[in-house]
Structures are given as C-alpha cells and as structure tokens.
Scaffold this motif. Structure first.
Motif, short mmCIF file in Angstrom:
data_model
loop_
_atom_site.label_atom_id
_atom_site.label_comp_id
_atom_site.label_asym_id
_atom_site.label_seq_id
_atom_site.Cartn_x
_atom_site.Cartn_y
_atom_site.Cartn_z
N LEU A 348 0.54 1.10 -1.25
CA LEU A 348 0.50 1.92 -2.49
C LEU A 348 -1.28 2.48 -2.56
CD1 LEU A 348 1.32 -0.87 -4.73
CD2 LEU A 348 1.76 2.04 -5.57
N ALA A 349 -2.33 1.43 -1.82
CA ALA A 349 -3.93 1.68 -2.13
C ALA A 349 -4.35 2.70 -0.81
CB ALA A 349 -4.54 0.78 -2.96
N GLY A 350 -3.47 2.59 -0.45
CA GLY A 350 -4.55 3.06 1.13
C GLY A 350 -4.97 1.63 1.47
N GLN A 352 -7.78 0.76 5.89
CA GLN A 352 -8.88 1.13 6.35
C GLN A 352 -8.39 0.31 7.47
OE1 GLN A 352 -13.33 2.06 5.38
NE2 GLN A 352 -13.13 3.10 6.70
N SER A 367 -3.75 6.77 0.09
CA SER A 367 -2.68 5.99 -1.13
C SER A 367 -1.58 6.87 -1.75
CB SER A 367 -4.05 5.57 -2.09
OG SER A 367 -3.20 5.41 -3.46
N ALA A 369 0.07 5.62 -4.70
CA ALA A 369 0.27 5.38 -5.98
C ALA A 369 0.33 6.67 -7.12
CB ALA A 369 -0.64 4.38 -6.26
N TRP A 370 -0.27 7.75 -6.35
CA TRP A 370 -0.21 8.60 -7.85
C TRP A 370 1.00 9.86 -7.32
CZ3 TRP A 370 0.26 13.48 -5.33
CH2 TRP A 370 -0.51 13.62 -4.05
N ARG A 407 -4.49 -3.37 -9.72
CA ARG A 407 -5.28 -1.92 -11.15
C ARG A 407 -4.90 -2.88 -12.38
NH1 ARG A 407 -4.11 3.94 -8.60
NH2 ARG A 407 -6.47 4.27 -9.53
N TRP B 39 -15.27 3.97 2.37
CA TRP B 39 -13.93 3.99 1.88
C TRP B 39 -13.51 3.36 0.69
CZ3 TRP B 39 -9.67 0.53 0.87
CH2 TRP B 39 -8.54 1.64 1.01
N PRO B 41 -10.28 1.64 -2.37
CA PRO B 41 -9.19 2.01 -2.62
C PRO B 41 -7.99 2.92 -3.40
CG PRO B 41 -9.88 -0.16 -2.99
CD PRO B 41 -10.64 -0.13 -2.40
N PHE B 42 -6.82 3.04 -3.12
CA PHE B 42 -6.70 4.02 -4.68
C PHE B 42 -7.01 5.68 -4.76
CE2 PHE B 42 -4.61 0.57 -6.10
CZ PHE B 42 -3.59 0.18 -6.62
N ALA B 43 -7.96 6.00 -3.60
CA ALA B 43 -8.40 7.39 -3.24
C ALA B 43 -7.44 8.06 -3.61
CB ALA B 43 -9.81 7.21 -2.49
N PRO B 46 -5.46 13.44 -7.32
CA PRO B 46 -3.84 14.24 -7.03
C PRO B 46 -4.47 15.45 -8.11
CG PRO B 46 -3.15 12.04 -8.19
CD PRO B 46 -5.00 12.19 -7.48
#
Lengths: 411, 252
Positions: A348-350, A352, A367, A369-370, A407, B39, B41-43, B46
């Motif tokens: 979901l969030a990716g 590192q 991520s 999620a999109w 989120r 870095w 999250p959710f980066a 789109p």
C-alpha cells in the motif's frame, strides 16, 4: 583588518574555553562513557527517543499503541527539559523499574521490564554516557493515552501482575555465546517489546518472539520456526541481516530498519553472532498461518494476473527477486506471517530498506495504493502468500481497514 | 603567479589561523549529509483520470461535428470500434479544456512571424482557438455547399470527400491569417490518433480497443521471460495505467 582578525581570534578562543565545560559536566570517566555508549546502542535508546531527522535523544515521534499515542521524552542532559538533573540512582530507577524521579510511573513502552535484566554497572555506564551527550532544550510531548490507561498509578498494579525484576539466570547447560545472546535479546536489546505477542494489558505472553502487531506493522516471528522465523537462516545470514539490514532472504523496513540503523548495525560482530545463536535456539512457534487458497480459486487467478502485471518485473514470476536489489518473496518470512499486516502495508504505502554502512543503497518499494483497489490488493497478497508463504488469504476488508488506518485524513 | 616569499609565522597570523580552525572544522560537521536517502510513504504522482461525463470545451453542435469527423478518420470495422465509440471526441474535448488547449506549456507571446512549413502553425491562436475557428469555418463551408446541411448530416462518402478536400488543398476554409486549412486538418487527424492510442485514462482508447487491435501490451515494463521466445506472439493482453486489466477483477 589584522586587528579585527586578532580580536575575533581571541573571542573565539575564549568562547571555546567557556563552552567546553558547560557541555561535559563533571569529569566523566572516559571508559565509562565509552561502555555506556555501547549500552545505548544495545538498548536502541535512539530508536524511540529521537525523531526522524531530529536532534539525538531530544524526544521521539509518536508511538501508536493499542492504548493511545506515547511520545518518548527528551533524555539529553538538559537540566530543564531533559534528565540533566537526575542522579545516577534516579536514572537507574527509571531504566530498571519504570519509576521516574517524583514517583511518576512509566509505561512499559519504555522497555524497563527488559532493561531490568541489565546489570547495575551497565546502567551506571549508560548514565555516564547519557550525561555526556549534547543537551537539547526541548519540552517532551505528553503522551495521549485513553482512559483508564492515562492513569499512571495503574502501573503499580500492572507491575505487580507482570513485572519480573532481577537479572536473567545463567544457563550453565548452554554455551557462553548462547548466554551472551540471551542476555542481549532478553535484556537491553528488548526484542520482545515488538516481537512478543501481548496480553490485553500490553504485557508479554509466554509465546516469546512469535510475532506481534505494533504501530501498524507486524513484527515478525523470530523464533526458530523454519518457515516464518529465523530457523531457515544460517547464523551468518542472520548476522548479515542485523548488521546490514539485508540478506538473501529479506530486507528490513519499517521499525526494524530503524532498529538496525541505530542499534544492531553498530553492535560488535561477536554480539551479533551471539544473538543469532540464541535466536536459532528459541523454540519454534507452532501457530498456523492459515492455509492457502486453491490455485484455481478465482481470487488466486486474479492475484496471479495482478502479480504478473505489477510485481513480476522486479520480484520475478518465480518470486526470487534480484540479489541485493529486489528482495525475494519465495522464502521471505514476511510473506508467511500469521498476519499479513506488514506485507499489505508495504504494498500500500511502499517502503524503504534499512540504511547501514554495510548496505547504503536502501532499495525502495513504490506505493501501489493509487493503482490497486482493496479487492485487487487483497487478491495479489493472497496469491503471494498462497504461492510462497503458506499463509492464508487476505480479505479486501482487511486492506480497506489498513488503508484507512494509514491515511486517516483521506476519504 | 606564485608568491615565492617564505611564509613567516608571526603572532597575528598564528592567532588568525587558530581562530579559523573551529570555523573550518565546524563547517565540515555542518555539511555532513545525513545517511538516509529521502523517501516518504504513499509517494507517487499518478496521472489524474478524466471525468467521463459531460463536455468541458466543445459546444453541443461542435461535439456533433467532431464525433462525425473522428468516426470517418477511424471508421468502425471488424478490427476496432470507430473513433466516436473509442472516445476520441471526449479525449479531444478534455485536451482542449486542459493545458494543451491553452498552450500553457508553450511560449505564446509575439512577435508572430511566418515559419517554414516544417515548423507548423506559428500564430497566436491556441489549439482550442484553432478548433473553435476551424469547426465554425468548416460548418459554414459545408452548409453553403450542401443546401444548409451540416457536416454530420451528410453521407459517409460526402464526409470523406470533404475531409480529403481539406487534406489535399481542394477546399480552402476561411480561417485566420497564418492558419491554413491543411494545418487544421492535420490538427484534427493528429489529435484523433492520439485519442485512439493514448491510455484510456485520458478519455479515448475505450477498453484499450486500439491496443488490442495492434497487439500492444500497454503499461508493462518487463519482458525478460519472453524476449528469447522468437516468432511467438506475446501471450498477455494490454494493461492500462489506472484501471489495469480485466483479469485483475474477480467477476461477481
């Protein structure tokens, strides 16, 4: 001009002389500070007490527990906002008994039940080190626990129920290395704080190190379980993981990446080996991670297509990944945990991977999620677990809940 | 030019260099880069899918004309749906309403000088302005030459004849200075093709129809498992950026 330079030179020298004593306090014993610094590494004080990108030990980011948010306080030797005014005894009581000066009870998010196993000498050294770090004036953020957990006096009852002070008993039937590993894992290393399942009151259950959910991550099983734990890893592979955050089975991310960056990557190799030897002897967990869906189940078929179109480019259709860049999914313990929380979160969030001297590249997962909706994400996770983890399927509702939790401000 | 005089250490110079030491070494600490790479999250950035409903730039009568044009440029046949059903008019409308239509990515101030034929349109009109003028001039021409009938009311053969006339220079529309009839036709053709082949999230290429037609696998990026399978068709259907592939969803 020259006169001006000379003036500044004098001023700088004077300032240097005045500033130095204010920094270091009373004559510290070098060896004590040096040993104490190593205790701070073993205990990963930095992990909780420093904000990402913030000043060292000046107070941490929110730790989301089941009882509310806890903020690790400023533990620099600043007299007003840190622990500059604490005596060694007061410090020892806080670290080993969870009672700060004035009688305020600490919550076991501060792992004093583990630190209680440390020797008084180690804690004295730690005190000397903590008094030597740069003081930072910064008010600690008060914790935000829900009623009734916000009543600190309740910790007296909690301690009576669960707290077992005193050093760990040496096991003479085991090697010195095993005993050293046990001392670190159970004591300052406080591995169980994240990896051991908790009772409804947040105390360790007897299922030590079998994996637990915390702060939106699932700290995996690190028993000798061959599939989900570290039983399938050699001592050398386990040492490589703790030292660099990476090995041929997995890459550390999330809170473990922090623990590795701040703590284990800086430990002595002999201590890492002792930890590995000990963990490989922790009795393997037995709880089942659920059974996989049949390969021709519609969710597995959809998951296979989603995997082919989104994941296979890096992780490969065979799930083997690429060494040192893309972690494998086949044989990766994260895939086969009893909970898919970490796995789902990573997609979901990716994420590192850990930042260490030994592996500074920090490969990152993007991520999704999109791009994937809850049902698609659940199906691809079910496919990955079914194929390579032996774990049960993931439901769309689980993914939806996690998406909301991560989120909360988005619809 | 090197100064060859021996460097003499005097009291002042000594003090100055000692004073410089903390500044220099302090600077070195201040510029140490943090270890961790940036870095979050959710980066992700789109693209934003278009809203499929309504019209954002074209007027109702312009919509009818554009839909008729794109359906002649890409007629429906056994290979694919026509330009209208593939969403080419929707694509053109959204593009004209957005940054393309406003030329917001181009320098758009004077002086406006005639360019070479290879340089395309050099005037002051944005693409949306060229569509507005071009579509009106086309309708005026068609109605004058066909007893008041609009372009959409003509037969397919008649429409083809007009489009060929625009392309081959047999018809000259009353457009703006520096904006030729051929340039208008080329703009229509170019945008129609873009709508037909672009990712469906921009409004055209409905159900990835054009990609299925030509066997383009879409937004994929790894063919290692197939690169050595010579003379065999690639077995997987196309994937779009936002809506993926039909096989991603469990039916029912």
């Amino acid at each position: 001009m020259k006169r001006l330079a000379a003036y500044f030179a004098g001023a700088a020298l004077l300032a240097g002389m005045l500033a130095a004593p204010a920094w270091s306090g009373a004559e510290p014993d070098y060896q004590q500070v040096h040993d104490g610094r190593y205790q701070a590494i073993l205990g990963d004080c930095m992990g909780c007490h420093t904000q990402p990108g913030g000043r060292a030990f000046a107070g941490g980011a929110a730790l989301e527990t089941g009882f509310g948010a806890i903020f690790a306080p400023n533990i620099t030797p600043d007299a007003a906002t840190g622990i500059g005014g604490w005596s060694e005894e007061q410090f020892r009581r806080a670290v080993k008994q969870g009672v700060s000066p004035g009688g305020k009870r600490l919550y076991p998010a501060m792992p004093y039940p583990s630190y209680a196993k440390m020797s008084d000498e180690d804690v004295a050294n730690l005190y000397a080190y903590m008094q030597s770090v740069e003081p930072v004036q910064r008010r600690s953020t008060p914790s935000r626990l829900r009623f009734p957990y916000n009543i600190r006096a309740l910790m007296i009852v909690w301690n009576w129920l669960y707290f077992q002070p005193g050093p760990r008993k040496l096991d003479a039937s085991k090697t010195a290395e095993w005993n050293r590993g046990a001392d670190i894992v159970i004591g300052p290393g406080h591995c169980g704080t994240c990896h051991t399942p908790k009772t409804f009151l947040g105390a360790d259950t007897s299922a030590a190190l079998t994996g637990a959910s915390l702060d939106g991550w699932f700290a995996p099983d690190i028993t000798a379980n061959a599939r989900r734990g570290v039983g399938g890893w050699s001592v050398a592979e386990l040492v490589a993981y703790l030292k660099t955050g990476h090995n041929s089975h997995s890459m550390a991310s999330g809170p473990m990446a922090e623990a590795i960056s701040y703590s284990t990557s800086k430990m002595d190799d002999s201590d890492l080996k002792a930890i590995a030897v000990y963990l490989k002897h922790v009795p393997a967990s037995s709880a089942a991670a659920g059974s996989a869906l049949a390969a021709d189940d519609p969710h597995m078929r959809a998951g296979a297509e989603i995997y082919q179109d989104n994941c296979a480019a890096c992780h490969g259709m065979d799930g083997k990944g690429e060494n040192a860049i893309f972690p494998p999914l086949a044989g990766n313990p994260i895939v086969g945990q009893t909970s898919a929380e970490t796995l789902a979160r990573v997609v979901l969030a990716g994420t590192q991977s850990a930042d260490t001297k030994g592996a500074p590249t920090q490969p990152a997962m993007p991520s999704f999620a999109w791009r994937l909706n809850d049902a698609q994400l659940a199906d691809v996770l079910s496919y990955v677990r079914g194929n390579w983890g032996g774990g049960g399927p993931v439901s769309a509702g689980t993914v939806a809940q996690l998406r909301r939790d991560l989120r909360p401000n988005r619809r | 030019m090197l100064d060859n005089r021996p460097l003499k250490m005097c009291r002042r110079r000594f003090l100055a260099s000692v004073a410089a030491l903390p500044a220099l070494t302090g600077g070195a600490f201040a510029h140490t880069m943090p270890h961790s790479l940036p870095w979050s999250p959710f980066a992700g950035d789109p693209p934003k899918p278009i809203n499929p409903l309504g019209w954002y730039f074209l007027t109702p009568s312009e919509v009818i004309t554009v839909e008729a044009i794109v359906d002649r440029l890409i007629p429906a046949d056994h290979l694919s749906p026509g330009g209208k059903d593939a969403g080419c008019a929707v694509f053109i409308d959204r593009q004209l309403a957005g940054s393309f239509g406003k030329s917001s990515h181009l320098y758009n101030k004077g002086p406006f000088l005639p360019g070479l034929p290879t340089q395309g349109y050099q005037g002051e009109l944005t693409p949306s302005g060229r569509y507005r003028i071009g579509l009106k001039a086309l309708e005026d021409h068609v109605r004058a030459a066909n007893a008041g009938k609009s372009f959409a009311e003509l037969t397919g053969e008649q429409q083809d004849a007009i489009l060929s006339g625009l392309e081959e220079g047999k018809i000259t529309l009353k457009l703006a200075p520096g904006f030729s009839t051929r340039q208008f036709f080329e703009l229509l053709l170019q945008n129609t093709m873009e709508g037909f082949f672009a990712d469906p999230l921009y409004g055209g290429n409905k159900d990835m129809a054009s990609w299925k037609m030509i066997g383009f696998p879409g937004a994929r990026y790894d063919y290692r498992d197939y690169v050595e399978k010579y003379n065999q068709p690639y077995p997987h259907g196309p994937v779009s950026i936002m809506s993926g592939a039909p096989g991603w969803n469990v039916k029912g």
